[in-house]
Write an enzyme that holds these catalytic residues in place. Sequence first.
Site, PDB file in Angstrom:
ATOM      1  N   ASP A 212      -7.872  -4.979   0.239  1.00 30.87           N
ATOM      2  CA  ASP A 212      -8.464  -5.716  -0.879  1.00 30.87           C
ATOM      3  C   ASP A 212      -8.192  -7.211  -0.805  1.00 30.87           C
ATOM      4  O   ASP A 212      -8.818  -7.995  -1.510  1.00 30.87           O
ATOM      5  CB  ASP A 212      -7.889  -5.189  -2.213  1.00 30.87           C
ATOM      6  CG  ASP A 212      -8.093  -3.702  -2.342  1.00 30.87           C
ATOM      7  OD1 ASP A 212      -9.244  -3.268  -2.242  1.00 30.87           O
ATOM      8  OD2 ASP A 212      -7.106  -2.976  -2.526  1.00 30.87           O
TER       9      ASP A 212
ATOM     10  N   HIS B 167       0.862  -1.176   0.000  1.00 33.21           N
ATOM     11  CA  HIS B 167       0.000   0.000   0.000  1.00 33.21           C
ATOM     12  C   HIS B 167       0.897   1.223   0.000  1.00 33.21           C
ATOM     13  O   HIS B 167       1.961   1.209   0.612  1.00 33.21           O
ATOM     14  CB  HIS B 167      -0.878  -0.021   1.265  1.00 33.21           C
ATOM     15  CG  HIS B 167      -1.979   0.976   1.245  1.00 33.21           C
ATOM     16  ND1 HIS B 167      -1.782   2.286   1.593  1.00 33.21           N
ATOM     17  CD2 HIS B 167      -3.295   0.846   0.910  1.00 33.21           C
ATOM     18  CE1 HIS B 167      -2.941   2.931   1.488  1.00 33.21           C
ATOM     19  NE2 HIS B 167      -3.868   2.078   1.064  1.00 33.21           N
TER      20      HIS B 167
HETATM   21  C1  MLT Z   1      -8.327   3.111  -0.083  1.00 31.96           C
HETATM   22  O1  MLT Z   1      -8.964   2.633   0.863  1.00 31.96           O
HETATM   23  O2  MLT Z   1      -8.720   4.111  -0.696  1.00 31.96           O
HETATM   24  C2  MLT Z   1      -7.113   2.389  -0.559  1.00 31.96           C
HETATM   25  O3  MLT Z   1      -6.501   1.699   0.463  1.00 31.96           O
HETATM   26  C3  MLT Z   1      -6.177   3.229  -1.353  1.00 31.96           C
HETATM   27  C4  MLT Z   1      -5.461   4.345  -0.657  1.00 31.96           C
HETATM   28  O4  MLT Z   1      -5.695   4.687   0.484  1.00 31.96           O
HETATM   29  O5  MLT Z   1      -4.549   4.921  -1.305  1.00 31.96           O
END
Ligand code: MLT
Length: 434
Positions: free
Chosen positions: A369, A309
């Site tokens: 995810d 992430h």
């Molecule tokens: C989100 O929940 O939007 C994703 O983990 C992506 C992010 O935070 O960049």
Amino acid sequence: MSKYTATLIDNETGEKIELDILHPTQGPRAIDVTRLYRQTGILTYDPGFMSTASCWSDITYLDGEEGLLEYRGYPIQELAEQGSYMETCYLLLNGELPNAEQLEEFSGQIVHHTMLHEQIKRFYSGFRRDAHPMATMVGVVGALSAFYHEYMDIHDEKNRYETAILLIAKMPTIAAWSYRYANGVPFMYPDNKLGYAENFLHMMFALPSEEYTVDPLMARALEVILITHADHEQNASTSTVRLAGSSEVNPFAAISAGIASLWGPAHGGANEAVVRMLMEIRDSGKPLEYFVDKAKDKSNKFRLMGFGHRVYKNYDPRAKILRELCHKIIDKSPLASEHKVLLDIAMELEGVALEDEYFISRKLYPNVDFYSGIILLSMGIPMNMFTVMFAMARTVGWVAHWHEMMGDDKTRIARPRQLYTGKTHRDYVLVDMR
Ligand code: MLT
């Protein structure tokens, strides 16, 4: 003027520039470069916003090193274990958890707006049946501006709040109808006796000709999915909503832009990609190590989806919550044994990756995810609806940020600059002389 400053020395010209250091309540400090260009003619360069804070925000805090996520100061684990999605929506929009009376009033307002204008139904029939439900959703949400925007003043706080309610309320209906249309099944109207998650499951799965009872375990699983996906500070889709909204466009158009941004496999589309990867591993008959090695091989395009992430350099706290939830609901799934195989592969893959130096040194941990797709599959949600579920949950985050941004006197139309790399001046040459 901030108490602390940083000095930038331009070694080319010898010029010294004092820049304020900004201090948020938590998280990294930031150097304020707002006046840098005006004062010095120098831009900052940061593709992908790797080191850039684009706004001040009171809504969500995340600490990527610690693996911590809080909505308005409340840890995500506590909200997911003890709270409801309605409380979470109220919290994100208003800054405080509601008391019983406020919660009842808020839920009542949401229930009041779950229906769609009858003419919106016709938009669905304009799409091909095999359209991706995200494509349908981008279109239908954008079309709401043709129905509900006319009397709304985006500079009026009360009007903006009402728009937020309207969007949160209508999103499950829009999402479920995208699925119903693709399957040639009649639309189910919302049943306002039901809670938010139950109502969505009812609109997804009930048939007008049959009795349908929502399974409380599945409804709770959906609540947890909704809570854990509700907001995540300045991710790509939220930043898209802020960027589109900064031109003072109507909020439906801005949210539609956010949905489009979420769709990509590098963002919300990843939950679908994870399940496809797990299925590929299952069907290949090859050992997990084969796929792990493939992911490590730079010349190979294969990547382990659901790992790593941009902000988390630790286990994504949402992934932990969803991994537990997976175990709780998997046996209840209509295709339990099939889905259990996917969960087993996911768990084994996580184990292998967390022991592997390549993943450890790069701090590649499972993200939100990684397990959400298996849960959705176990709930009977088809794969092309996974990102739609994410969009439904994230709507509150998008509108909360839009609302905050519109009320912030520091907001300006977002207008980044560039470093031009093209040709320098040259004179036009007539076509027969070229
Ligand atoms: C989100 O929940 O939007 C994703 O983990 C992506 C992010 O935070 O960049």
